[in-house]
Design a protein around this motif. Structure first.
Motif, PDB file in Angstrom:
ATOM      1  N   ALA A 183       0.839  -1.192   0.000  1.00 27.19           N
ATOM      2  CA  ALA A 183       0.000   0.000   0.000  1.00 27.19           C
ATOM      3  C   ALA A 183       0.881   1.251   0.000  1.00 27.19           C
ATOM      4  CB  ALA A 183      -0.926   0.000   1.206  1.00 27.19           C
ATOM      5  N   ALA A 184       1.946   1.226   0.815  1.00 24.08           N
ATOM      6  CA  ALA A 184       2.885   2.351   0.871  1.00 24.08           C
ATOM      7  C   ALA A 184       3.640   2.492  -0.448  1.00 24.08           C
ATOM      8  CB  ALA A 184       3.866   2.159   2.028  1.00 24.08           C
ATOM      9  N   ILE A 185       4.049   1.363  -1.018  1.00 31.07           N
ATOM     10  CA  ILE A 185       4.743   1.389  -2.309  1.00 31.07           C
ATOM     11  C   ILE A 185       3.835   1.996  -3.376  1.00 31.07           C
ATOM     12  CG2 ILE A 185       5.636  -0.073  -4.174  1.00 31.07           C
ATOM     13  CD1 ILE A 185       6.640  -1.984  -1.952  1.00 31.07           C
ATOM     14  N   GLY A 186       2.555   1.618  -3.334  1.00 33.08           N
ATOM     15  CA  GLY A 186       1.607   2.149  -4.310  1.00 33.08           C
ATOM     16  C   GLY A 186       1.466   3.660  -4.220  1.00 33.08           C
ATOM     17  N   VAL A 187       1.448   4.186  -2.992  1.00 34.27           N
ATOM     18  CA  VAL A 187       1.356   5.636  -2.813  1.00 34.27           C
ATOM     19  C   VAL A 187       2.594   6.324  -3.374  1.00 34.27           C
ATOM     20  CG1 VAL A 187       1.314   7.489  -1.090  1.00 34.27           C
ATOM     21  CG2 VAL A 187      -0.185   5.492  -0.827  1.00 34.27           C
ATOM     22  N   ALA A 188       3.732   5.702  -3.239  1.00 32.09           N
ATOM     23  CA  ALA A 188       4.979   6.291  -3.735  1.00 32.09           C
ATOM     24  C   ALA A 188       5.078   6.221  -5.253  1.00 32.09           C
ATOM     25  CB  ALA A 188       6.175   5.586  -3.096  1.00 32.09           C
ATOM     26  N   LEU A 189       4.642   5.106  -5.847  1.00 31.94           N
ATOM     27  CA  LEU A 189       4.875   4.860  -7.269  1.00 31.94           C
ATOM     28  C   LEU A 189       3.681   5.160  -8.163  1.00 31.94           C
ATOM     29  CD1 LEU A 189       7.381   3.435  -6.086  1.00 31.94           C
ATOM     30  CD2 LEU A 189       6.993   1.573  -7.692  1.00 31.94           C
ATOM     31  N   GLY A 190       2.471   5.084  -7.642  1.00 34.00           N
ATOM     32  CA  GLY A 190       1.296   5.141  -8.493  1.00 34.00           C
ATOM     33  C   GLY A 190       0.947   3.739  -8.979  1.00 34.00           C
ATOM     34  N   PRO A 191      -0.242   3.565  -9.574  1.00 35.81           N
ATOM     35  CA  PRO A 191      -0.727   2.208  -9.890  1.00 35.81           C
ATOM     36  C   PRO A 191       0.109   1.428 -10.886  1.00 35.81           C
ATOM     37  CG  PRO A 191      -2.173   3.904 -10.820  1.00 35.81           C
ATOM     38  CD  PRO A 191      -1.227   4.599  -9.902  1.00 35.81           C
ATOM     39  N   TRP A 192       0.546   2.061 -11.989  1.00 39.87           N
ATOM     40  CA  TRP A 192       1.210   1.311 -13.054  1.00 39.87           C
ATOM     41  C   TRP A 192       2.576   0.785 -12.610  1.00 39.87           C
ATOM     42  CZ3 TRP A 192      -3.177   1.094 -14.807  1.00 39.87           C
ATOM     43  CH2 TRP A 192      -3.960   2.199 -15.084  1.00 39.87           C
ATOM     44  N   LEU A 193       3.368   1.636 -11.993  1.00 43.68           N
ATOM     45  CA  LEU A 193       4.681   1.195 -11.534  1.00 43.68           C
ATOM     46  C   LEU A 193       4.578   0.234 -10.358  1.00 43.68           C
ATOM     47  CD1 LEU A 193       6.890   4.423 -11.803  1.00 43.68           C
ATOM     48  CD2 LEU A 193       6.737   2.488 -13.376  1.00 43.68           C
ATOM     49  N   THR A 194       3.489   0.321  -9.602  1.00 43.47           N
ATOM     50  CA  THR A 194       3.279  -0.623  -8.510  1.00 43.47           C
ATOM     51  C   THR A 194       3.082  -2.032  -9.053  1.00 43.47           C
ATOM     52  OG1 THR A 194       2.304   1.067  -7.077  1.00 43.47           O
ATOM     53  CG2 THR A 194       1.766  -1.229  -6.569  1.00 43.47           C
ATOM     54  N   VAL A 195       2.286  -2.138 -10.115  1.00 41.42           N
ATOM     55  CA  VAL A 195       2.094  -3.445 -10.753  1.00 41.42           C
ATOM     56  C   VAL A 195       3.420  -3.962 -11.306  1.00 41.42           C
ATOM     57  CG1 VAL A 195       0.960  -4.674 -12.646  1.00 41.42           C
ATOM     58  CG2 VAL A 195      -0.323  -2.981 -11.307  1.00 41.42           C
ATOM     59  N   MET A 196       4.187  -3.071 -11.948  1.00 43.69           N
ATOM     60  CA  MET A 196       5.491  -3.465 -12.473  1.00 43.69           C
ATOM     61  C   MET A 196       6.416  -3.909 -11.347  1.00 43.69           C
ATOM     62  SD  MET A 196       8.316  -1.260 -14.645  1.00 43.69           S
ATOM     63  CE  MET A 196       7.294  -1.130 -16.101  1.00 43.69           C
ATOM     64  N   SER A 197       6.369  -3.195 -10.237  1.00 42.23           N
ATOM     65  CA  SER A 197       7.192  -3.552  -9.079  1.00 42.23           C
ATOM     66  C   SER A 197       6.901  -4.974  -8.623  1.00 42.23           C
ATOM     67  CB  SER A 197       6.921  -2.573  -7.934  1.00 42.23           C
ATOM     68  OG  SER A 197       7.355  -3.081  -6.695  1.00 42.23           O
TER      69      SER A 197
END
Length: 252
Positions: A183-197
């Motif tokens: 959830a924290a990673i998603g806030v930092a990266l946004g949805p698209w990069l979170t999926v890539m992460s």
């Protein structure tokens, strides 16, 4: 040029010192101890450590990986944590530069480093670290970012939901700490990069896990800390996400 080099050296040294502190944070929070008291000491003989025992990496090498007072071996995770912190903070600083974006980037980096350390030690990612950092990331994204705030908020929802679905599908194969961390990673990266992460983390975990199985280092169904792979996937997506996406779509 010289001033820039001195600045780089200064940043790296500060990051090494932070790495030493993050080791203490990770270990003491896992033990539910104060991170301030007592002062740094040998976990075996309890002797208070001097300044010369606490120089990041160099003390470990100079003492040949052993306590000066009781001669018990020091875990290599200590210099690992220091070097991981120094390298990751330095790389993020060099890529982002002295822009406002460096603030959420460093918050994310610190969160990832501490999560890696606690996960390696006890296979736990602690809410006491993740939740406050999530709050700070949310506040920072109100003011900082190339996208509107709702975009980063959506990233947090995507990260949380993705890991929740995986945790349910795997019947506990993914812990609650990982869910909140994403959830924290998603806030930092946004949805698209979170999926890539997550894709990159899973790929790295599969490759390394396969190697460890083939070499007999771990046994089948033996749990492996996923935190280090989350770190790899997230840092790669944050720094090189666009390049990775362009490379991937070039095969279409």
């Amino acid at each position: 040029m010289i001033r820039l080099l001195l600045l780089d050296i200064y940043v790296f040294i500060i990051a090494l010192l932070l790495g030493s502190f993050f080791n203490v944070v990770a270990i003491r929070l896992l033990k539910k101890e104060s991170i301030a008291f007592p002062p740094s000491h040998c976990p075996h003989c309890k002797h208070k450590l001097s300044v010369f025992d606490l120089i990041p990496v160099f003390s470990y090498l100079f003492l040949k990986g052993k306590c000066r007072y009781c001669n018990v071996r020091i875990s290599p995770l200590y210099p690992f944590g220091e070097l991981l912190t120094a390298a990751s903070i330095f790389v993020v600083y060099k890529f982002v530069g002295f822009e406002f974006e460096l603030i959420p980037a460093l918050i994310l980096t610190v969160l990832l480093v501490i999560s890696v350390l606690t996960d390696i030690h006890e296979q736990l990612i602690l809410d006491i670290v993740t939740l406050p950092m999530l709050g700070v990331l949310l506040i920072s994204r109100i003011f900082i970012g190339s996208e509107p705030f709702w975009f980063y908020l959506a990233g947090g929802v995507v990260g949380f939901v993705l890991l929740l679905v995986i945790a349910i599908a795997s019947r506990g194969g993914m812990g609650g700490g990982d869910i909140k961390l994403y959830a924290a990673i998603g806030v930092a990266l946004g949805p698209w990069l979170t999926v890539m992460s997550l894709v990159l983390a899973s790929f790295a975990g599969a490759v390394v896990g396969g190697i460890l199985l083939l070499t007999g280092v771990v046994k089948r169904k033996q749990p492996i800390a996923f935190g280090p792979f989350i770190f790899i996937g997230t840092i790669a997506a944050y720094l090189f996400g666009s390049d990775i996406w362009h490379w991937y779509t070039s095969f279409w």
